[in-house]
Design an enzyme around this catalytic site. Structure first.
Site, PDB file in Angstrom:
ATOM      1  N   GLY A 397       0.749  -1.167  -0.043  1.00 56.54           N
ATOM      2  CA  GLY A 397       0.204  -0.098  -0.067  1.00 56.54           C
ATOM      3  C   GLY A 397       0.835   1.095   0.182  1.00 56.54           C
ATOM      4  CB  SER A 398      -0.163   4.729   1.118  1.00 55.18           C
ATOM      5  OG  SER A 398      -1.304   4.631   0.362  1.00 55.18           O
ATOM      6  CB  ALA A 399       4.422   1.744   3.223  1.00 54.90           C
ATOM      7  CB  VAL A 400       5.854   1.895  -2.149  1.00 53.97           C
ATOM      8  CG1 VAL A 400       5.804   0.475  -1.507  1.00 53.97           C
ATOM      9  CG2 VAL A 400       4.490   1.951  -2.895  1.00 53.97           C
TER      10      VAL A 400
END
Length: 704
Positions: A397-400
């Site tokens: 998810g958005s962690a990247v």
């Protein structure tokens, strides 16, 4: 005429009487000469070659046997023993060359009078071999079995091997009924018979009593090949919280794994050597195994061992000093377990397969802790699984998104001075709207830093559209550049996302790339947009840790490592001199500028310290020194391994977090994931991170 015949008869008789003694004397003379020659030859052999023949009778062959030495120890970063060896007394057997099955049978039956050997796993063939090894039993069975088992239809005798095979078959056909004691003997017989010539095997190395040792020692003369020795086993004084990282060692019965047999045999190993089979034990096998001892053995003309003496005591394996502090490791595992238990109590782990956390030094790549929990969704049973950090993949998810923004900077579609874009949902034909968590219209436009703070999916998709050289129009087909997947993934890989990190533990897997085209060859435009905000490709947690470390240290992708140094072992078993120290290794330098990096670092700092209603990481804001982070949430699905063809798997949510601290000079970076929860809850990774920071800052004296 009559007179003439009488004269002839007298003369012939006279000659005969004189001829016979002469012939007899000639015969005696010849016999005498031959006998004299024989005596002379015997005397010659005795005098000239007597010593040689005597030496031949007493001839012995000298050969060198190798013996195993205890493996090296493994210590944590503070010198605490993590993995050691417990030594136990053992009964061993060294197989002589040419020893017969009947000899082994007799040795076994004598030995089991003094030693209680447990029965092992025996096949019917093993039992039959033991039965047929009894003196005279094979011959007796051969006579009893049908003639067709000994010869073919034409009366030709079978080879000895085929006859024996038929003897085994006959014994099995008659039924094998062995008592518990006989099964124990058959187990020892199997072990001894399967040993290679002049190799040593262990018959009993656990629970050996002093009485058994004494009795065997008293009767060694009637037990050829049997000795009282020692064996070692791995033990874990600090517990097994990181045992999965360390890996395992094969038993003597398992020996060398089949897939490495030829290579290891060529390197001087024996088939039944105990070797590292996984992870650190395998990766550092050549260090931990040490150098084998050598013993010179004299073998007599009867193929029995006459004597032996040690010519080299061997060198115990080298020691490994890890980068992991076992005290910190336990705290990380505890923090993870506490929050996973909370998730279970909340009833959202129905399809969850665990939770994982890893911490590393972003400046060096040294792993500080690796923790994992593996959950069985069907039984609810959990086990520790630190190795899941390097061998399990998840859509994060958005962690990247930090990599997405920096990739766009490097691609030139935005700049540090000009990076504000409209924040609008994406409507594609035949596809549900693609948007952020917050309501449509919350923001009209966002800068890169603000987009990271509130985790805008719209912003990341706008970057992908720009990199794909396309123009977006609602409800209209989007024509991205065919190389858009390669473009974005190329930038991601510079940070370590989607490639192996190179960690010094065997068994690392790599991320999984989703397909870029449909079965008909069309570009999967929607999936390219999903990739931009971390909802398509899957990564390992160690890849996530390497990625956030690259941002934390200014752009250097460091190779993670667990072994800090290799240390010799002294003759007294204590730690010796340091042989080598692992040097930090830069795998690549990511090509962004400091100005571009500062935008992303500002955004990640604001993820924790921002005041917007949609700021995502505020549970970490009270940590001192301050930290930076990026949260992540991804839609995923639970695929039941028992029902892989299910076309409608239940939808789940994976929550993740990457973080580093202190924000101004990071010395710890971490990645955490809670995959496949049944409802969205990003608090668990943040609460784990909060506890990790508190414990780490306290242990390192950084708390303020």
């Amino acid at each position: 005429m009559k007179r003439i015949l009488e004269i002839i008869r007298k003369r012939t008789g006279s000659q005969a009487k004189s001829t016979i003694p002469f012939r007899l004397n000639l015969l005696f003379f010849i016999v005498f000469v031959l006998f004299a020659l024989l005596v002379g030859q015997l005397a010659y052999l005795q005098i000239v070659y007597g010593g040689k023949f005597a030496a031949e009778v007493e001839r012995t062959d000298k050969t060198v046997m190798q013996g195993n030495v205890p493996r090296g120890m493994i210590y944590d970063s503070k010198g605490r023993l993590l993995v050691g060896n417990s030594t136990e007394s053992a009964i061993t057997y060294t197989k002589s060359a040419g020893v017969k099955s009947s000899d082994i049978y007799q040795i076994v039956n004598r030995l089991t009078k003094y030693v209680n050997i447990k029965k092992g796993n025996l096949t019917e063939r093993d039992k039959a071999d033991y039965i047929l090894a009894a003196p005279g039993r094979s011959e007796k069975v051969s006579k009893q079995m049908p003639k067709s088992y000994r010869q073919d239809s034409k009366g030709n005798a079978y080879s000895s091997n085929k006859v024996y095979a038929n003897e085994v078959k006959y014994v099995q056909e008659q039924g094998i009924h062995l008592s518990e004691k006989e099964l124990a003997k058959a187990t020892a017989f199997k072990t001894m018979s399967s040993a290679y010539s002049l190799s040593t095997v262990f018959l009993k190395d656990k629970g050996l009593t002093s009485k058994e040792i004494a009795q065997v020692s008293e009767h060694l003369t009637e037990l050829p090949g049997i000795s009282v020795g020692t064996n070692w086993n791995r033990n874990y004084p600090q517990g097994k919280s990181i045992a999965s990282i360390i890996g395992g060692v094969s038993t003597e019965q398992q020996g060398i794994p089949d897939d490495e047999l030829n290579v290891m045999l060529a390197s001087g190993y024996s088939r039944n050597d105990r070797v590292g089979t996984s992870y650190l034990e395998k990766s550092y096998e050549s260090i931990l195994s040490g150098t084998k001892s050598q013993r010179q053995v004299e073998i007599g003309s009867n193929n029995q061992i006459k004597s032996s003496k040690e010519i080299y005591g061997g060198q115990k394996g080298g020691n490994l000093n890890l980068t992991i502090d076992s005290a910190f490791q336990k705290k990380v595992q505890s923090a993870l377990s506490t929050q996973y238990s909370a998730a279970k109590a909340a009833g959202i782990t129905q399809y969850s397969d665990g939770a994982y956390a890893v911490a590393m030094n972003p400046k060096t790549g040294a792993i500080l802790a690796m923790a994992g929990i593996r959950n069985n969704p069907k039984t609810g049973k959990t086990t520790e699984d630190s190795l899941g950090v390097i061998n399990r993949t998840f859509v994060m998810g958005s962690a990247v998104k930090g990599a997405t923004v920096l990739g766009a900077f490097m691609d030139g579609v935005i700049t540090p001075e000009n990076n504000t874009l409209p924040d609008q949902p994406i409507y594609l034909p035949g596809t549900a709207v693609k948007k952020s968590v917050y309501p449509i219209g919350t923001y009209s436009s966002l800068s890169a830093a603000k987009a990271l703070e509130v985790s805008s999916n719209e912003y990341m998709m706008a970057l992908a559209i720009k990199e794909g050289k396309a123009t977006y129009k609602p409800y209209t087909a989007l024509h991205l550049d065919p190389g858009i997947f390669d473009t974005m993934r190329g930038y991601f890989k510079q940070f370590g996302l989607g490639v192996k990190t190179g960690i010094d533990i065997s068994g690392e897997t790599t991320g999984i790339e989703g397909s870029s085209r449909t079965s008909t060859g069309q570009l999967k435009t929607g999936s390219a947009l999903d990739l931009s905000y971390g909802n398509y490709d899957a990564y390992t947690l160690i890849e996530m840790a390497q990625y956030i470390s690259t941002i934390a240290n200014g752009g250097y992708r460091m190779q993670p490592f667990v072994v800090n140094s290799i240390q010799k072992t002294r003759n007294d078993g204590k730690k010796g001199a340091i042989e080598s120290v692992t040097k930090p290794k830069v795998l690549n330098r990511v090509g962004f500028t400091n100005a571009e990096l500062n935008v992303v670092k500002t955004g990640m700092y604001n993820v924790v310290h921002g005041t917007d209603a949609w700021t995502t990481g505020t549970r970490l804001k009270d940590i001192t020194p301050s930290v930076s982070a990026k949260t992540g949430t991804a839609q995923s699905f639970y695929y039941d391994p028992d029902n892989p063809d299910n076309d409608d798997p239940p939808e789940t949510i994976t929550t993740s977090l990457v973080s580093y601290g202190p924000s101004d000079d990071p010395n710890i970076a971490m990645a955490i994931v809670f995959p496949n929860l049944t409802s969205e809850n990003g608090s668990y990774p943040q609460l784990v991170a909060h506890q990790i920071y508190e414990d780490y800052y306290k242990l390192t004296g950084q708390s303020k």
